[in-house]
Motif scaffolding. Sequence first.
Motif, short mmCIF file in Angstrom:
data_model
loop_
_atom_site.label_atom_id
_atom_site.label_comp_id
_atom_site.label_asym_id
_atom_site.label_seq_id
_atom_site.Cartn_x
_atom_site.Cartn_y
_atom_site.Cartn_z
N ALA A 106 31.56 -58.91 6.26
CA ALA A 106 30.47 -59.77 5.79
C ALA A 106 29.15 -59.28 6.37
N PHE A 107 28.23 -58.92 5.51
CA PHE A 107 26.88 -58.55 5.95
C PHE A 107 26.06 -59.84 6.00
N ILE A 108 25.61 -60.17 7.22
CA ILE A 108 24.88 -61.42 7.41
C ILE A 108 23.59 -61.14 8.19
N SER A 109 22.87 -62.21 8.45
CA SER A 109 21.55 -62.11 9.09
C SER A 109 21.37 -63.29 10.03
N ASN A 110 20.46 -63.16 10.97
CA ASN A 110 20.11 -64.27 11.85
C ASN A 110 18.97 -65.10 11.28
N ARG A 111 18.33 -64.63 10.19
CA ARG A 111 17.09 -65.25 9.72
C ARG A 111 17.09 -65.67 8.26
N CYS A 112 17.99 -65.12 7.46
CA CYS A 112 17.98 -65.38 6.02
C CYS A 112 18.39 -66.82 5.72
N PRO A 113 17.60 -67.58 4.95
CA PRO A 113 17.95 -68.97 4.63
C PRO A 113 19.31 -69.11 3.93
N ALA A 118 31.64 -59.37 10.96
CA ALA A 118 30.29 -59.57 10.44
C ALA A 118 29.40 -58.42 10.92
N ILE A 119 28.51 -57.99 10.05
CA ILE A 119 27.62 -56.87 10.35
C ILE A 119 26.19 -57.27 10.02
N ASN A 120 25.29 -56.98 10.95
CA ASN A 120 23.86 -57.20 10.73
C ASN A 120 23.22 -55.83 10.59
N ALA A 121 22.67 -55.55 9.43
CA ALA A 121 22.06 -54.25 9.16
C ALA A 121 20.54 -54.32 9.02
N ASN A 122 19.96 -55.49 9.24
CA ASN A 122 18.52 -55.63 9.05
C ASN A 122 17.73 -54.82 10.08
N TYR A 125 30.70 -59.61 15.71
CA TYR A 125 29.42 -59.59 15.01
C TYR A 125 28.72 -58.33 15.50
N LEU A 126 28.55 -57.37 14.61
CA LEU A 126 28.16 -56.01 14.97
C LEU A 126 26.77 -55.66 14.46
N LYS A 127 26.15 -54.69 15.10
CA LYS A 127 24.82 -54.23 14.69
C LYS A 127 24.91 -52.85 14.06
N ASP A 128 24.43 -52.75 12.83
CA ASP A 128 24.35 -51.48 12.10
C ASP A 128 22.90 -51.00 12.16
N ALA A 129 22.50 -50.50 13.32
CA ALA A 129 21.09 -50.13 13.53
C ALA A 129 20.66 -49.00 12.62
N SER A 130 21.55 -48.07 12.31
CA SER A 130 21.19 -46.94 11.44
C SER A 130 21.19 -47.33 9.97
N GLN A 131 21.81 -48.46 9.65
CA GLN A 131 21.97 -48.96 8.28
C GLN A 131 22.90 -48.09 7.43
#
Length: 195
Positions: free
Chosen positions: A42-49, A74-78, A104-110
Motif C-alpha cells: 500500500a502506497f500511503i502518505s502522512n498528509r494526503c486527506p 506500507a510505503i511512503n514515496a512522497n 511502514y517503509l520509506k521509498d526515498a529514491s521513488q
Amino acid sequence: MPKTESNPIDLGTRAADFLLPDANGVLHRLADFDTKPALLVAFISNRCPFVLVIREQFADFARDYADKGLQVVAINANDHEAHPEETLARIGEQAEEFGYTFPYLKDASQQTAKAYGAACTPDFFLFGAERRLAYHGQFDDARPGNGRPVTGADLRVAVDAVLKGDTPAAEQVPSIGCNIKWSAGNEPVWFSKAA
C-alpha cells in the motif's frame, strides 16, 4: 481538492522487488514475506486527506487479517525534501500514533513506486501466493467529505477471495487520492502535473 486515480495495471503482473528502510533502520525486502499466502503493498502518505480519512480503519484492517495470512507493507514515496511531514522520522511517528502493526517503509529514491506503477495515495496492490497482482482497486468508496463510512469493504472482499485461493472480480474500482509527490526531475512518464 485535486484527485488522481490509480494507474491501470494488468492483473497477473508480478510484484516488484524492493529494499526499503523503516524508521528503526531495519531494511525490508519482498522476499521477507515469502511464507505469507497474500501480500498487500500500500502506497500511503502522512498528509494526503484521502489517506487521513482511512488510516485508523486501515490499521484495524491490517490487524484483522494478520492472523489469516495477509502481510501488509506500507510505503511512503512522497518527496520528503519538499514535504517534510513525509520524512522517515515522521513515518515512524505515524506508525506509532496509529498503531500500524505492519512495516511502514520509506521509498526515498521513488524507484519502488515507479516499479509498481503507483500514482496516488492510497494505492493498493494485492498479490497472491505466487506474487501475481490479484487486486488493484479502492479500499472502499469513502472519500474526504462524502459522508460514507470507512469499512475497507472492497479490499476485504478481494483479500478474502485471495486467501481462499479464488480470484477477485476482474472489475475493480480504481483507488483515488492525492498524486504521489515526485521530486523534481523524477516524475515518471505517466505523471501529469495537472492531475
